[in-house]
Design an enzyme around this catalytic site. Sequence first.
Site, short mmCIF file in Angstrom:
data_model
loop_
_atom_site.label_atom_id
_atom_site.label_comp_id
_atom_site.label_asym_id
_atom_site.label_seq_id
_atom_site.Cartn_x
_atom_site.Cartn_y
_atom_site.Cartn_z
N ASP A 90 62.06 52.42 53.42
CA ASP A 90 61.17 53.37 52.76
C ASP A 90 60.30 52.71 51.70
OD1 ASP A 90 60.46 56.25 52.18
OD2 ASP A 90 61.26 55.68 50.22
N GLU A 133 57.85 50.95 55.80
CA GLU A 133 56.82 51.91 55.41
C GLU A 133 56.04 51.24 54.28
OE1 GLU A 133 56.10 56.37 53.58
OE2 GLU A 133 57.86 55.21 53.00
#
Length: 582
Positions: free
Chosen positions: A244, A281
């Site tokens: 993330d 990401e």
Amino acid sequence: MKFEVWAPQADRVALQCEGATRAMEPDPQRTGWWTVEADAADGARYGFALDDGPVLPDPRSRRLPDGPDGLSAVVDQDRYAWRADWPGRGLPGAVLYELHVGTYTPEGTLDAAAERLGHLKELGITHVELMPLSSFPGRHGWGYDGVAPWAVHEPYGGPEALKRFVDRAHALGLGVVLDVVHNHLGPSGNQLPAFGPYFTQTHQTPWGAAVNLDAPGSDEVRAYFRDSALAWLRDYRLDGLRLDAVHALHDDRARHFLEELSESVDALGEEVGRPLFLIAESDLNDPRMITPRTEHGLGLHAQWNDDFHHALHTALTGESQGYYADFARAPLAALAKTLTGGYFHDGTYSSFRGRAHGRPLDRARLSGHRLLGYSQTHDQVGNRAQGDRLAATLSPGLLACAATLTLTSPLTPMLFMGEEWAAGTPWQYFTDHTDPELAEAVRRGRRREFASHGWAEEDVPDPQDPATRDRSCLDWSEPERDPHARVLAWYRRLIALRHDRPDLTVPDLADTKVAYDESARWLAFRRGDIRVAVNLGKEPAGIPLGTGQLEILAAWDETVEPPGPDGMLQVRRESCVVLSQP
């Protein structure tokens, strides 16, 4: 068994296990570590007391039966008997499916989700990407407020339920990817600062002080997050991790944490004899992220490509607010650029950021499979005020066009759960914070955020209301009726073509040739012998595909005819066609 904990600032550390207290001794080989031997079976409750303070759960706890504020439990990783003989499955040729365990089924558990994996096998998915499973306070949430990066959220079923899920997926031929959060911990239940310098004021993030990757004490902090990643892959036999918001991992050391992590994951893959991968990401649009370490990159294996999403979203919806503005000026041109070059912002000016952004990909060195393309994700749906999916405003024809552009592109496609049948359920932002003050702050903040964009407070769902989570659960009766059934059949057909036609899995961005008409709202591209034509307009369009015989492989409008001698394909409004040279 041996209990150990890193607590470099403590003068005394004691283990409490099953009601008995034992003093721990400094480890002479590792500065700041404390150890002790004690008898403990699977499930035994334990914790650590620092300098006679309260008993806290183990920072490396593998199970928290009573949540992050309770004691840890011993987990015997050898207790589970694996059934599936799984050789592994890498990213090239993959089709991913993002899944949130808590809303994939009304039950919201890993075991209930495992019962629905046959649907994904039939759909043609190759990898399930699970949203974060780390323990967090409360029962329901997105998972990005986790506070125990080694532990499986108990309401989902705990460690053995995850093993059962992975085993079932592997038996069906599905790989499993897990979303992990290294850039911050949640605002409630985070015990790490009591143990050591896990965070630093040297850098700031949207969540406060940054994870300490480069300040004093950072060697052990880096090891903490690196080893947790390896533990997920090794102990649960996962195939990959999605990392993330890696742009929030501030690290000024000569060797970046991500490079260290990718090297460790590659080494583990060699050890276990199956491919393992990392998906970032990142909003940096920096190709070094996915460039091999041997070529002075960070060595991650792929990244989410929001540029493709933004271009596609603006082309489909006409939205132009916020970061969509740059793409909305000429959405088909933006889409064409991402299909052939990967990034839209590759050194160009970004009005949202107020500066130039990104760097070009070297298409000769980096293949398209290293970029994930998608029309919807948890972020792009859930961060809307009402969590509305594309299906809430687009026609089935436009949804079919979105699927076609995603599933026939040179990027690795990813779906968000339910999109394959145009789910009518929203996916909203929901929380279950146990701290009343935090719960109220989140509620007010959410409403204030969208009020600034013109939303009335009463129209913004209350994240703490259990009904918000319940509305977000998939309705599994929908795929059996139209228009959902027709959209589902279209997704199955496109995924089958992607698996059956080698030209659709060739990841060469430079080999993709695109033509479009911005005013008529059509776009066509060629990949080898495959031709894809999409008409997003409200009027029929004649799309030139060149001379030569072509046969139709799939068409949303079943009455469409192959191109005539002039090479012109007539496509109805909001429709799409996939063709091939015979």
